[in-house]
Design a protein around this motif. Structure first.
Motif, PDB file in Angstrom:
ATOM      1  N   MET A   6       2.931   5.844   7.452  1.00 49.04           N
ATOM      2  CA  MET A   6       2.473   5.064   6.307  1.00 49.04           C
ATOM      3  C   MET A   6       1.017   5.452   6.034  1.00 49.04           C
ATOM      4  N   VAL A   7       0.681   5.750   4.794  1.00 53.76           N
ATOM      5  CA  VAL A   7      -0.668   6.158   4.422  1.00 53.76           C
ATOM      6  C   VAL A   7      -1.364   5.013   3.691  1.00 53.76           C
ATOM      7  N   ILE A   8      -2.537   4.607   4.200  1.00 49.19           N
ATOM      8  CA  ILE A   8      -3.324   3.544   3.596  1.00 49.19           C
ATOM      9  C   ILE A   8      -4.598   4.150   3.035  1.00 49.19           C
ATOM     10  N   PRO A   9      -4.929   3.906   1.777  1.00 55.37           N
ATOM     11  CA  PRO A   9      -6.108   4.534   1.172  1.00 55.37           C
ATOM     12  C   PRO A   9      -7.408   4.083   1.828  1.00 55.37           C
ATOM     13  N   GLY A  10      -8.372   4.991   1.917  1.00 54.81           N
ATOM     14  CA  GLY A  10      -9.673   4.676   2.494  1.00 54.81           C
ATOM     15  C   GLY A  10     -10.005   5.610   3.639  1.00 54.81           C
ATOM     16  N   LYS A  11     -11.226   5.467   4.158  1.00 55.94           N
ATOM     17  CA  LYS A  11     -11.687   6.250   5.296  1.00 55.94           C
ATOM     18  C   LYS A  11     -12.001   5.294   6.438  1.00 55.94           C
ATOM     19  N   TYR A  12     -11.263   5.444   7.540  1.00 53.05           N
ATOM     20  CA  TYR A  12     -11.358   4.488   8.631  1.00 53.05           C
ATOM     21  C   TYR A  12     -11.629   5.180   9.960  1.00 53.05           C
ATOM     22  N   TRP A  13     -12.408   4.484  10.782  1.00 51.19           N
ATOM     23  CA  TRP A  13     -12.699   4.961  12.127  1.00 51.19           C
ATOM     24  C   TRP A  13     -11.624   4.501  13.102  1.00 51.19           C
ATOM     25  N   ASP A  14     -11.092   3.287  12.876  1.00 58.39           N
ATOM     26  CA  ASP A  14     -10.134   2.717  13.817  1.00 58.39           C
ATOM     27  C   ASP A  14      -9.330   1.629  13.112  1.00 58.39           C
TER      28      ASP A  14
END
Length: 218
Positions: A6-14
């Protein structure tokens, strides 16, 4: 079989899922919480893949609980289940920013030094480990923000990995070794907190195996 993704938009570290909340730790040093059950239920998937979708993102106990193991070992049932997951793995599951905003429950700047090496949420407490030490802050649905803005530093040693169980945190501290940190939550786990060294051997990862700690390194 390809992994289900599943792909969630945004840039995440964790990211972390706890008590039906998805915690997203952004690359800009923010924390965002999403109502996970409602978010997943929003997806429209073909009926033939619905049970695989539910198992993958909401109810893994349908596959791993001891009560269903005999059923899943059946030679006629196994191919059916596998086929459903194979079909799901070929689907492009891309969430939209509108979906995230619709089910967002909280958003704030991260009050704990960022970036971190590992996180753990245990009994409504967020534990964050990094080269700067171990931090703890309250994390529950009653807060105005996803986590309390007043974290406490619990230990000065470096933390590369951690795992919580039985009222304690196992801490992998690299060349410093393996440590166990007792968690104090009043009457439930006692009133004293202490961090003691379990091993002086290099430790980069750790996890609980019943009452034992399993640790490893390079």
């Amino acid at each position: 079989m390809q992994p289900v993704k599943m792909v969630i938009p945004g840039k995440y570290w964790d990211s972390f899922i706890y008590k039906r909340r998805l915690y997203l730790f952004g690359m800009e040093g923010d924390i965002r919480t999403i109502a996970w059950d409602e978010f997943v239920s929003e997806w429209q998937v073909p009926e033939e893949s619905r049970i695989a979708f539910v198992c993958a993102y909401l109810r893994s106990d349908y596959l791993y609980s001891s009560e269903v193991q005999d059923l899943l070992r059946d030679s006629e049932v196994q191919p059916v289940i596998r086929r459903k997951f194979e079909h799901l793995s070929r689907m492009e599951l891309h969430a939209s920013e509108a979906m995230l905003r619709r089910f967002q429950k909280g958003h704030q700047q991260n009050p704990i030094p960022f970036p971190h090496a590992d996180i753990e949420i245990y009994t409504d407490q967020l534990f964050v480990g990094s080269a700067h030490g171990l931090y703890q802050t309250t994390c529950n649905k009653k807060n105005k923000y996803p986590v309390s803005t007043k974290p406490k530093k619990k230990w000065d040693g470096p933390v590369l990995s951690m795992s919580a169980s039985y009222g304690a945190l196992a801490l992998a501290a690299g060349r410093e070794g393996l440590f166990e940190h007792q968690i104090s939550f009043g009457y439930r786990f006692g009133s004293n907190e202490e961090t003691q060294q379990i091993s002086d051997m290099t430790c980069r990862d750790c996890s609980w195996a019943f009452y034992n700690i399993f640790a490893s390194s390079d």
